[in-house]
Design an enzyme around this catalytic site. Sequence first.
Site, PDB file in Angstrom:
ATOM      1  N   GLU A  15       0.885  -1.160   0.000  1.00 45.76           N
ATOM      2  CA  GLU A  15       0.000   0.000   0.000  1.00 45.76           C
ATOM      3  C   GLU A  15       0.918   1.203   0.000  1.00 45.76           C
ATOM      4  O   GLU A  15       1.730   1.363   0.905  1.00 45.76           O
ATOM      5  CB  GLU A  15      -0.882  -0.039   1.259  1.00 45.76           C
ATOM      6  CG  GLU A  15      -1.973   1.010   1.222  1.00 45.76           C
ATOM      7  CD  GLU A  15      -2.362   1.479   2.608  1.00 45.76           C
ATOM      8  OE1 GLU A  15      -2.591   0.637   3.491  1.00 45.76           O
ATOM      9  OE2 GLU A  15      -2.414   2.705   2.794  1.00 45.76           O
ATOM     10  N   CYS A  40      -2.903   7.703   5.293  1.00 45.61           N
ATOM     11  CA  CYS A  40      -2.899   7.312   3.876  1.00 45.61           C
ATOM     12  C   CYS A  40      -4.175   7.765   3.197  1.00 45.61           C
ATOM     13  O   CYS A  40      -4.252   7.796   1.982  1.00 45.61           O
ATOM     14  CB  CYS A  40      -2.718   5.813   3.728  1.00 45.61           C
ATOM     15  SG  CYS A  40      -3.732   4.871   4.870  1.00 45.61           S
TER      16      CYS A  40
END
Lengths: 494, 494
Positions: free
Chosen positions: B230, B267
Amino acid sequence: MNSIKYTDPGSVPQIMKRSVDAFHIYKGAGIKKRAELLNAISNELGSISSELIEIAETETNLDPARLRAELKRTQFQLQSYGEACTNGSALEIRIDLPKETSGQPDLRKMRVPLGPVVVFGASNFPFAYSTAGGDTASALAAGCSVIVKAHPAHAQTSQLVAEAIGKAIEYCGLPPDLFIHIHAHSFDTAHALVLHPLTSAVAFTGSYEGGKALFDLASSRPVPIPVFAEMGSVNPVFIMPGKMRSAQKELAQVLAASISQGAGQFCTQPGILAALEGEELHALEEELVMLLHEVPFQKMLHEGIERNFIDKKETALSQEGVEVARLDNELKNLKRSEIKPILATVSAKKYLENSLLHQEVFGPFSLLVRCASLVEMRQVAASLEGQLTASVFADPGELDQELTSILQGKCGRFIYNGVPTGVTVSGAMHHGGPFPATTDSRFSAVGADGIKRFSRPLCFQNWNDELLPDALKNSNPLQLLRTINDMPSRDPID
Amino acid sequence: MNSIKYTDPGSVPQIMKRSVDAFHIYKGAGIKKRAELLNAISNELGSISSELIEIAETETNLDPARLRAELKRTQFQLQSYGEACTNGSALEIRIDLPKETSGQPDLRKMRVPLGPVVVFGASNFPFAYSTAGGDTASALAAGCSVIVKAHPAHAQTSQLVAEAIGKAIEYCGLPPDLFIHIHAHSFDTAHALVLHPLTSAVAFTGSYEGGKALFDLASSRPVPIPVFAEMGSVNPVFIMPGKMRSAQKELAQVLAASISQGAGQFCTQPGILAALEGEELHALEEELVMLLHEVPFQKMLHEGIERNFIDKKETALSQEGVEVARLDNELKNLKRSEIKPILATVSAKKYLENSLLHQEVFGPFSLLVRCASLVEMRQVAASLEGQLTASVFADPGELDQELTSILQGKCGRFIYNGVPTGVTVSGAMHHGGPFPATTDSRFSAVGADGIKRFSRPLCFQNWNDELLPDALKNSNPLQLLRTINDMPSRDPID
């Protein structure tokens, strides 16, 4: 016969633009439309079955009975992936209703298509793993557009299948470019397709060299894309002594059939047999060799595959310690164009030392690895690369837990008292396996779960009911199977 | 404080050997044992929570309330992945009973672990996406052994968490090497871990550069392995004029909170806002800037991340056409060590021309893209790279179907009238997205479906009931949820 028009790499940008435009229309057409299309393709193929089988016979050397069965399987595959759309399992819907206590929002997840998928079909299944085969059916069921590069070994068959798909698309009122069929002379066109920014995924069935090259190419892109390549497998069969005693004749029969069926041109052909040295093995071997000897001369799919078979077989037979099993000695001097199933033998010791013997010899060839002990059998198992399948023939009492545990770690399908050939299309089937059997062991090339290779989850958070896709609406208007708050359900949400 | 022992690349072969040995024992321990372990880790973490929060506070600049919440989330995550083991959803069992008519054999498919998984945790979540975070929990739930390379920004916290995991493993009677925790100075050790033949998969949370390097390394192996990385995301938020009119103040409040929360170190921080130029936008901007101005000075996680933020922010601000939003002008001359949330603005025209402005500025920075028309809004959406999330603020009547369709193609989670921050752990959550948000859009980093990153299907064909794993036995002794002949069921098979 249709004359074939070849595509050069320079045409690829335009092809991909057409494909992505069609993709966007198809994406919006809904899941029921996908089912309609898959069934329409099945119908179109059915309506030209005689023509298809005739042309495939001339191109592939496969006999009509086999081709008829394969075409039926292809139709069933299309229908069953259509059913995965109709019942919603292809969408893998999960809904978590909002929880005031934890502040969890309304979350509704379904799978959406990746985009245009480039498919490279297999030479050995002109229908089931080619133009309208498993990869195309999976990609269309996922909601993707498809570009198929025809396999040159059955280019006319591929052309005819492509026309049938075209008619089905027209019948469903979908854009013609949803399925684009091309012929190409050179690897350059294939490379350009894989490297084009609009390509979202690649499916391939064929050799290790071909699959690995596409995988490397796709991984090297600025935006890497998934490649599902089904490559080679030797599908090891481990045989325990008790079973050889109790079922020698049956064992020899199923093995001989599995080794020689379709001139051994199956990805699940058993290329390695491993058994404990001894009386039982000698008896089995004798029986097996006799049965293989009775198999008539065979023709392979095409010259290239035949040349490859003969070369790889001869290389295997020339390795130290490798012998042609007894009755077959005469076959050692066969003319190159005469194809007969061959059983070769080698000691486990030599097998373990020589990685060349671990490689697939695609065709009717099987290597019997004679193990001096159970420990050696385990060593042979542990030395194997990733496989589509592994089989164990044993009476229940004589199974070795360590051996079965090792084999489970090597394969995608683990078979008890059965041969690896025969891959049924069903939900619980898994046709995949650790590298180098495939490039991603987490996905399957057969069964409706294979659709997930070409789709990804998308979660809708806090959308009003009327703004959600139909598949996620409270009333469940499409009557799909959904998981709601962790419970499977077809009910509407109150 | 514990003194830290560093691992060099030369130790990697021994580490991986220990890990794979533990893996084989764990694999055989059964699915209920996995649930037991995950719950035991949660308990161990709970029993040292004060110590953990104290040490994490000194290492990360995160405040205790946030750390407490994150630790609770981490525990919940471990428990809920344990629940996916207990109820069987992690195994995705499909059973197709034999059909005499079609000759279909008995097929029973479940997911099995890939093998040792190497985890690189995130700096911004010392608990939830680090040592005992989502990747470790997923891998253990999948049945894998885990090697965690501690994040140097919270090495002591990581050490303490690792010790808690060690205690849980001991409590469950599992081999200590099931979880191996290492510290490493150089990239060489990380590379050696990824390249080692016994490593089966890699999980990473962090920068694009780091994730892409690991992906390339893993793809270059003779046997490529899956990497779930990720990486970055700018989490675009598209705002329609009606909504700016009808909910200006609320909008400004949720956006300001989302931009500045945790010094923007999420994020899912909204790095891009896109809206139609006009009166409404001016009013919203004014309100938003005022609110951001009121946010006190913030401290970032560590010096490296702060330096990176300041550099990237300054680079963004120095691009042609980029301005700091009005009230914030004074901030342009902030000392480098003073961190304040910044709103910058740029025209869509300039944004579309300058790919540098598409990059994530990790921290409390957001770029407001002023669009002259709906067409420009769509162009901005179409120009985006793959994202974890996309949000639309709109009154229902003013949604633009083309815009929402473009955004759905770009993201893993699509949010209506909400900000992207706040990722709940639940089955329907999806935390993933098209590259470069992650390396594989088909998988999730959050929610029990993330377990499937580290497992693969294995199909058992024709095994006698007593030879099958418990999960697949007729009597369903583990009372798992299974799909039998395409129907979900917890019932035994007659």
